[in-house]
Design a protein around this motif. Structure first.
Motif, PDB file in Angstrom:
ATOM      1  N   GLU A 119     -18.591  68.522   8.107  1.00  0.00           N
ATOM      2  CA  GLU A 119     -17.481  67.630   8.421  1.00  0.00           C
ATOM      3  C   GLU A 119     -17.766  66.814   9.691  1.00  0.00           C
ATOM      4  O   GLU A 119     -17.529  65.608   9.718  1.00  0.00           O
ATOM      5  N   SER A 120     -18.276  67.493  10.715  1.00  0.00           N
ATOM      6  CA  SER A 120     -18.612  66.777  11.949  1.00  0.00           C
ATOM      7  C   SER A 120     -19.712  65.755  11.698  1.00  0.00           C
ATOM      8  O   SER A 120     -19.686  64.648  12.254  1.00  0.00           O
ATOM      9  N   TYR A 121     -20.674  66.117  10.863  1.00  0.00           N
ATOM     10  CA  TYR A 121     -21.775  65.197  10.567  1.00  0.00           C
ATOM     11  C   TYR A 121     -21.231  63.933   9.908  1.00  0.00           C
ATOM     12  O   TYR A 121     -21.601  62.817  10.273  1.00  0.00           O
ATOM     13  N   ILE A 140     -39.394  64.562  13.918  1.00  0.00           N
ATOM     14  CA  ILE A 140     -39.769  65.396  15.063  1.00  0.00           C
ATOM     15  C   ILE A 140     -38.809  66.581  15.210  1.00  0.00           C
ATOM     16  O   ILE A 140     -39.218  67.688  15.544  1.00  0.00           O
ATOM     17  N   SER A 141     -37.532  66.375  14.927  1.00  0.00           N
ATOM     18  CA  SER A 141     -36.569  67.476  15.053  1.00  0.00           C
ATOM     19  C   SER A 141     -35.304  67.206  14.252  1.00  0.00           C
ATOM     20  O   SER A 141     -34.394  66.507  14.715  1.00  0.00           O
ATOM     21  N   PRO A 142     -35.225  67.779  13.052  1.00  0.00           N
ATOM     22  CA  PRO A 142     -33.999  67.614  12.256  1.00  0.00           C
ATOM     23  C   PRO A 142     -32.780  68.172  12.996  1.00  0.00           C
ATOM     24  O   PRO A 142     -31.680  67.627  12.885  1.00  0.00           O
ATOM     25  N   GLU A 143     -32.997  69.233  13.787  1.00  0.00           N
ATOM     26  CA  GLU A 143     -31.879  69.856  14.505  1.00  0.00           C
ATOM     27  C   GLU A 143     -31.332  68.902  15.574  1.00  0.00           C
ATOM     28  O   GLU A 143     -30.117  68.781  15.748  1.00  0.00           O
ATOM     29  N   PHE A 144     -32.232  68.254  16.292  1.00  0.00           N
ATOM     30  CA  PHE A 144     -31.805  67.315  17.328  1.00  0.00           C
ATOM     31  C   PHE A 144     -31.027  66.155  16.697  1.00  0.00           C
ATOM     32  O   PHE A 144     -29.977  65.742  17.201  1.00  0.00           O
ATOM     33  N   THR A 145     -31.552  65.653  15.590  1.00  0.00           N
ATOM     34  CA  THR A 145     -30.907  64.541  14.889  1.00  0.00           C
ATOM     35  C   THR A 145     -29.502  64.947  14.455  1.00  0.00           C
ATOM     36  O   THR A 145     -28.529  64.199  14.641  1.00  0.00           O
ATOM     37  N   GLU A 146     -29.409  66.148  13.894  1.00  0.00           N
ATOM     38  CA  GLU A 146     -28.115  66.656  13.422  1.00  0.00           C
ATOM     39  C   GLU A 146     -27.151  66.809  14.603  1.00  0.00           C
ATOM     40  O   GLU A 146     -25.967  66.474  14.497  1.00  0.00           O
TER      41      GLU A 146
END
Lengths: 134, 134, 134, 134, 134, 134
Positions: free
Chosen positions: B7-9, B34-40
């Motif tokens: 929802e936040s995304y 480079i970083s899916p987590e950072f992007t998310e």
């Protein structure tokens, strides 16, 4: 160079041999044309004294260095220390996690610059990007 | 991506659609390699949570963002947010005034870098420079 | 004081009268014992020139100022500008939102210091804390 | 608090239980009076998401946090994280080495402030100072 | 431009004539297209007021300026002020010493960026590098 | 302490004797309880090496130090160096001018904190404030 610091200088060169290769050592020494004193201080004091005082391992120090550089926005020296991290066996994923940790503590903009620099370097070195396999 | 943050995304993507265009969203998403987590986190937390909490309008938030970036010298992300300002209807003159305000609070050198970046971007976008008509 | 800047100085005092009260103006003028020139520059250049150039409103400028101070960690001057924000009719909730916005852009630690300073000041002023009624 | 983030919030509380004690958790939660949203973000995003993403251990993250805080001069939050370091089993000597490492990367003045804060805290906690036994 | 500040503006141009050449003055004035107000403030307030208030000499002020820029990582304006230093008769060796001094106070990374910028500029200007003759 | 650095340490003590008095040297040495290594580095490297390399005079170095501290917001160490400035014969007026110069380069808020610290120290030392006689 003062003979007084010869031992520290040699300890600094020994540390540099673990962090980087001949090319990296040449890069550090290339500051000699602008300031032999600065070059000597980086090697003798920075790498020879600070890096060899106490019990922290080189891997830990390199992770702290990356966090310090990102947190103060001193990005020009970041590629040298990301290369050092790789040479020491820190994985690209761990390097990215150090930068990501700084997002919470120093804000997204500085972390985003760190991520961009890490990506550029990984691509230059032919290292698989941490997000590509996921 | 954790379903927990879906929802936040999506709220973050909605905010981004107001700030930028397809090209800008792709740029944000390009950090995935480079970083899916950072992007998310940027999208879910940054744009999806911080930008949607409370009563400040997007225009106000974008002006605060520009002031924060200039004041801490985090210039790499400034063009994205100046583009966002233009998309939201903030005039080039107002953008310049935000940067000028920072001259008093963070010094002339950081404001001068902000001015140079704004000029480069305005010229790239074909926006008339605020000083040209005066 | 240079008569040349008399007009700017008076404009600065006019701005200060909108931002603060007699006590606040005295506080600014109290720097005269250490540096009459610095005091004059703050009033003539800072408040008299920067604050009166262009079209941004005082409310907008004060929000930008709070974002700049938090983002560069210059907390000593933050209470003055939070007081100014209240005097201008910016709600405590909006002040808190400005600081919260900086959490994403300059990191949680600087935002946390900003929040603590805002809380201390709100309590000193007898302003209901934004979180108490929620 | 948004039910959407309930899981992240609980993960954040779990992380906090490892970093601090009841007193420390209360301190974090005390920001609720000024901003429940900020408090929720620190816990859900900061401790619940950033600290639990990836493979770095809590000890490593806490060392990175101390380096980030010293390097950006954000000292107000340093005692919380030095306490966390002690709780996680990082020795006073290692804490001091992290701060000392920052002397080379962020300068002596910031390291000196970090050392003073560590000393004050160690004395408050009755921890033997690293230099006293040497 | 406000006639009120005409005197300060002219004093600023006089200072600039000592610090730089026609090319440098044009560079400062080139900000007029993005913000005539900012340009006027840099010249009238920065160079016309701050640089002419008190007893410090231009050489001293330029050394302080270089230390300030390196210490806050505001490198984009450093070449202008290194050129000014040379014009004022500060030797390349002294410029390097100012940057080196900052290594202790603001860390090696910022000093290293300052050294690289000084070297690039000295080479562009055909100035012998301080380390080449030693 | 490493005998290797004994010469640098003694040079550092010699520099400190010119900058400060017995009380100041004790203050520097008081960091020994938290970190003898840090204390040794400050004295040997900071004062013994950086301060004695090259041709800049102690007065110049102390002015650069004050500019660096104000520009990076590292205020905790500022009183030590303002005291050093006074010991070296730099006048209170000149100290104030250094801080004022930083207003243009690092913003009014950091300069205002510097001014407040200078005033507090001058009053503690019984030094006439520069603005009182004007």
């Amino acid at each position: 160079m003062d003979v007084n610091n010869k031992e520290s200088y040699e300890k600094g060169i020994d540390v540099l041999k673990k962090l980087t290769d001949e090319h990296g050592i040449s890069m550090i020494q290339s500051y000699k044309d602008i300031s032999p004193e600065f070059t000597e201080m980086m090697i003798s004091f920075g790498f020879g004294t600070v890096y060899t005082t106490g019990s922290l391992e080189l891997k830990q120090r390199t992770m702290l260095t990356m966090a310090s550089l990102v947190s103060q926005g001193a990005f020009e020296q970041l590629p040298f220390h990301i290369r050092a991290a790789i040479n020491l066996g820190i994985s690209p994923q761990e390097i990215v996690e150090v930068i990501l940790h700084c997002a919470a503590y120093a804000g997204f903009p500085k972390a985003a610059s760190g991520m961009r620099i890490a990506r550029d370097l990984f691509q230059e070195l032919g290292v698989e990007l941490p997000g590509e396999s996921s």
